[in-house]
Design an enzyme around this catalytic site. Structure first.
Site, mmCIF file in Angstrom:
data_model
loop_
_atom_site.group_PDB
_atom_site.id
_atom_site.type_symbol
_atom_site.label_atom_id
_atom_site.label_comp_id
_atom_site.label_asym_id
_atom_site.label_seq_id
_atom_site.Cartn_x
_atom_site.Cartn_y
_atom_site.Cartn_z
ATOM 1 N N LYS A 247 0.254 -1.936 2.263
ATOM 2 C CA LYS A 247 -0.029 -2.360 0.882
ATOM 3 C C LYS A 247 -1.010 -3.515 0.939
ATOM 4 O O LYS A 247 -0.723 -4.553 1.534
ATOM 5 C CB LYS A 247 1.265 -2.799 0.213
ATOM 6 C CG LYS A 247 1.062 -3.286 -1.194
ATOM 7 C CD LYS A 247 2.380 -3.643 -1.839
ATOM 8 C CE LYS A 247 2.193 -3.946 -3.303
ATOM 9 N NZ LYS A 247 1.110 -4.880 -3.574
ATOM 10 N N PHE B 132 -6.686 5.114 -0.764
ATOM 11 C CA PHE B 132 -5.401 5.768 -0.553
ATOM 12 C C PHE B 132 -5.242 7.023 -1.400
ATOM 13 O O PHE B 132 -4.233 7.705 -1.321
ATOM 14 C CB PHE B 132 -4.224 4.811 -0.775
ATOM 15 C CG PHE B 132 -4.301 3.977 -2.025
ATOM 16 C CD1 PHE B 132 -4.039 4.522 -3.260
ATOM 17 C CD2 PHE B 132 -4.642 2.631 -1.939
ATOM 18 C CE1 PHE B 132 -4.104 3.746 -4.405
ATOM 19 C CE2 PHE B 132 -4.712 1.838 -3.080
ATOM 20 C CZ PHE B 132 -4.441 2.401 -4.319
ATOM 21 N N GLU C 8 2.660 3.531 3.418
ATOM 22 C CA GLU C 8 1.267 3.086 3.548
ATOM 23 C C GLU C 8 1.225 1.574 3.512
ATOM 24 O O GLU C 8 2.018 0.946 2.801
ATOM 25 C CB GLU C 8 0.425 3.625 2.383
ATOM 26 C CG GLU C 8 0.153 5.095 2.470
ATOM 27 C CD GLU C 8 -0.822 5.583 1.389
ATOM 28 O OE1 GLU C 8 -1.272 4.765 0.573
ATOM 29 O OE2 GLU C 8 -1.095 6.785 1.381
HETATM 30 P P1 ATP Z 1 1.738 -3.039 -10.244
HETATM 31 O O1 ATP Z 1 0.350 -2.753 -9.799
HETATM 32 O O2 ATP Z 1 2.729 -2.123 -9.611
HETATM 33 O O3 ATP Z 1 1.896 -3.191 -11.712
HETATM 34 P P2 ATP Z 1 1.219 -5.628 -9.281
HETATM 35 O O4 ATP Z 1 -0.096 -5.681 -9.906
HETATM 36 O O5 ATP Z 1 2.067 -6.876 -9.278
HETATM 37 O O6 ATP Z 1 2.128 -4.467 -9.797
HETATM 38 P P3 ATP Z 1 2.066 -5.026 -6.795
HETATM 39 O O7 ATP Z 1 3.438 -4.991 -7.319
HETATM 40 O O8 ATP Z 1 1.808 -6.108 -5.827
HETATM 41 O O9 ATP Z 1 0.983 -5.158 -7.872
HETATM 42 O O10 ATP Z 1 1.752 -3.607 -6.108
HETATM 43 C C1 ATP Z 1 1.188 -2.464 -6.654
HETATM 44 C C2 ATP Z 1 -0.305 -2.432 -6.398
HETATM 45 O O11 ATP Z 1 -0.594 -2.418 -5.011
HETATM 46 C C3 ATP Z 1 -1.019 -1.179 -6.868
HETATM 47 O O12 ATP Z 1 -1.283 -1.212 -8.224
HETATM 48 C C4 ATP Z 1 -2.301 -1.182 -6.042
HETATM 49 O O13 ATP Z 1 -3.311 -1.901 -6.702
HETATM 50 C C5 ATP Z 1 -1.923 -1.930 -4.804
HETATM 51 N N1 ATP Z 1 -1.940 -1.153 -3.559
HETATM 52 C C6 ATP Z 1 -2.286 -1.675 -2.367
HETATM 53 N N2 ATP Z 1 -2.188 -0.787 -1.385
HETATM 54 C C7 ATP Z 1 -1.789 0.379 -1.947
HETATM 55 C C8 ATP Z 1 -1.504 1.687 -1.424
HETATM 56 N N3 ATP Z 1 -1.609 1.970 -0.127
HETATM 57 N N4 ATP Z 1 -1.107 2.638 -2.307
HETATM 58 C C9 ATP Z 1 -0.981 2.367 -3.623
HETATM 59 N N5 ATP Z 1 -1.221 1.142 -4.168
HETATM 60 C C10 ATP Z 1 -1.619 0.154 -3.346
#
Ligand code: ATP
Length: 549
Positions: free
Chosen positions: A214, A310, A212
């Site tokens: 991101k 999502f 998916e």
């Molecule tokens: P995390 O949320 O994993 O603790 P983070 O805040 O640094 O780490 P990222 O590592 O950048 O965030 O990525 C995870 C986040 O991406 C998810 O928590 C969610 O908010 C976001 N996200 C965006 N698109 C999606 C998607 N298609 N499915 C799931 N999460 C998504």
């Protein structure tokens, strides 16, 4: 302690009168508290002020001024009073709040008064948070520390600490595992694990998987209960007031009566064309401009947002947390009427890593951060509050441990979207096979270009465009570009890994696979090189063997 008392004290221990997702602000600042203390203990406001500047904590000031013994207050009395303080709003409410606080301080013991003042000011400072409290629940209500981790798991679904404490007090360990998602009470978000290499995606989630897009914005969980629509942040705060545009769109676009959706809010570039392929997104920083209390409407217009959903967690009375991701995704698609504001996260489902890489590169072209790979397994439930191996993230920054540069010749162009509409989205590039005297495709480069680079490349390529595959170029049908160009223009490209590929032809022997450069990034045009001075197949093999890339 009775269940209700346990419940109220759980909130009070965390310095609040309700769960994190409710607005529990009491509307009392230093000024009002100072006045209430002066009234309660019959001293002047000046006196309280002086003491405050000496001690630095109004709770301690109340403690110092309180000469009475005070009989012990009951928890429900304190709790009830704090609720009354919160309720007082409108004209004359400041006076009312001060009086309510002052009269309970009068009856409180010095210690009680100290903590009441700290709670109303939101500065309890007991030095522990909710996780500590959950461990205490384990000992208090089950007689054993060993239940702590299960209690923590339950807290991911029942995020109301008071409700959790009350059930544990009443039913002990039997309460665990009984919690389910409820409208109006957000569950903790499921999070994605990180992998070290692209191949690890296949190891962790073998075979068929979904990739998916991101989105880099703000996580949001939307609860719709008839006319009532609430948006919760990842920290479970109620952020509904910041997004009136989303609330309106949900009202129109989500027809289910009772539903909970999970998604990401993202700010997008205005004047987006109507067709989806032309969209581009702003960074997280722009979205943060919507984090405001005032002028919400004005900023709604300046910074329009979209939610990319999502997941779906609840539907018409039923929890979907234990349904598989494919089942949830189907339900999500059925219940979302897409609009400019409400969107479905774009994805591709495949068992081919190259297709995922392609999807990833396209996401980067749209200025997205990467992809989330999701398991399609029957057991791919929604793991609330967990960093789960059922979801893996692959971001540009992981892919950019780039180590080697290659000089490649451009042999084709793929149409661009969004900002690069009218120009190219990616370039098909080849290396030289000296033995066979031909150019063999090696990678598709879609990132690293500035707008000026893209213009210049288009300009330089314009005289080399031809109608069919150039004779000295070996391209497989699955890689056919939209426009063919004769091998002439050389660019320098940074890449991270060389892998076997069923799409590219570089170094392809008798078998079906060639070599491909993974995660390529454009560096510059090599005006100083012609097509026969570029990286050769032999060099590619050497790189792969010597450096293990
Ligand atoms: P995390 O949320 O994993 O603790 P983070 O805040 O640094 O780490 P990222 O590592 O950048 O965030 O990525 C995870 C986040 O991406 C998810 O928590 C969610 O908010 C976001 N996200 C965006 N698109 C999606 C998607 N298609 N499915 C799931 N999460 C998504």
């Amino acid at each position: 302690m009775e269940g209700k008392e346990v419940k109220d004290s759980a909130y009070l221990f965390l310095g609040s009168i309700g769960p994190a997702f409710e607005n529990t602000a009491l509307g009392i600042g230093d000024k009002l508290a100072l006045k209430a203390i002066a009234w309660a203990y019959g001293v002047s406001e000046e006196d309280v002020k002086r003491r405050y500047s000496r001690i630095g904590d109004l709770g301690d000031v109340a403690f110092e001024l309180n000469m009475g013994e005070g009989k012990l207050l009951a928890i429900d009395e304190v709790f009830g009073r704090l609720k009354e303080i919160k309720k007082a709003t409108g004209k004359g409410s400041q006076e009312e709040k001060t009086e309510l606080l002052s009269s309970i301080l009068q009856r409180a013991s010095p210690k009680e008064g100290k903590y009441i003042v700290r709670i109303v000011l939101g500065k309890l400072r007991l030095g522990f948070g909710d996780q500590f409290l959950l461990e205490a629940f384990s000992i208090a209500f089950t007689g054993d520390k060993k239940y702590a981790s299960r209690i923590k798991e339950s807290y991911s679904v029942c995020t109301d600490i008071g409700e959790l404490a009350e059930s544990l007090a009443e039913y002990g360990p039997k309460a665990l595992g009984r919690f389910s998602i409820k409208l109006g009470r957000p569950v903790r978000s499921m999070l994605a694990q990180r992998v070290k290499t692209f191949e690890e995606l296949e190891e962790r989630i073998p075979g068929k998987k979904a990739a998916e897009e991101k989105y880099d914005g703000e996580r949001v969980q939307i609860h719709k209960n008839g006319k009532e629509i609430t948006a919760f942040s990842r920290r479970l705060e109620d952020i509904t007031a910041q997004y009136p545009d989303i609330v309106e769109a949900v009202r129109k676009g989500i027809l289910a009566e009772k539903i909970v959706l999970d998604g990401e809010i993202i700010a997008y570039v205005e004047n987006r064309k109507a067709d989806d392929s032309s969209e581009e997104f702003y960074s997280f920083q722009k979205l943060m401009k919507r984090r405001r209390k005032y002028e919400v409407q004005k900023y709604t217009e300046i910074y329009p947002v979209a939610v990319f959903f999502f997941d779906i967690l609840y539907l018409e009375g039923n929890s979907l947390l234990n349904k598989s991701y494919p089942e949830r995704r189907t339900l999500l698609e059925e219940h979302l009427r897409e609009s400019r504001t409400l969107r479905l996260a774009k994805r591709t489902v495949t068992n081919n890593l190259e297709e995922i890489e392609d999807f990833f590169n396209k996401a980067l072209e749209k200025r997205l951060e990467g992809v989330i790979i999701k398991s399609m397994d029957g057991n791919s439930i929604y793991e609330a509050g967990k960093r789960s191996w059922l979801w893996l993230k692959w971001k540009e920054e992981y892919a950019s441990g780039m180590r080697e540069t290659f000089d490649l010749v451009i042999v084709g162009k793929y149409y661009g979207r969004g900002k690069r509409k009218g120009s190219f989205g990616a370039l098909l590039c080849a290396v030289l096979n000296e033995k066979r005297h031909r150019f063999e495709t090696f990678t598709k480069v879609g990132t690293g270009f500035t707008e000026a680079d893209a213009k210049e490349i288009d300009n330089l390529l314009s005289e080399h465009v031809i109608a069919e595959v150039p004779k000295n170029v070996f391209i497989k049908s699955r890689m056919l570009p939209d426009i063919f160009v004769e091998p002439a223009l050389v660019i320098e490209v940074l890449g991270s890994e060389i892998t076997e590929s069923i799409g590219h032809t570089a170094g392809q022997g008798e078998g079906d696979t060639g070599l491909a450069l993974r995660f390529p990034r454009f560096l510059r045009i090599r005006y100083d090189k012609g097509p026969y001075e570029i990286t050769t197949v032999k060099e590619v093999w050497n790189f792969k063997e010597d450096k293990g890339i």
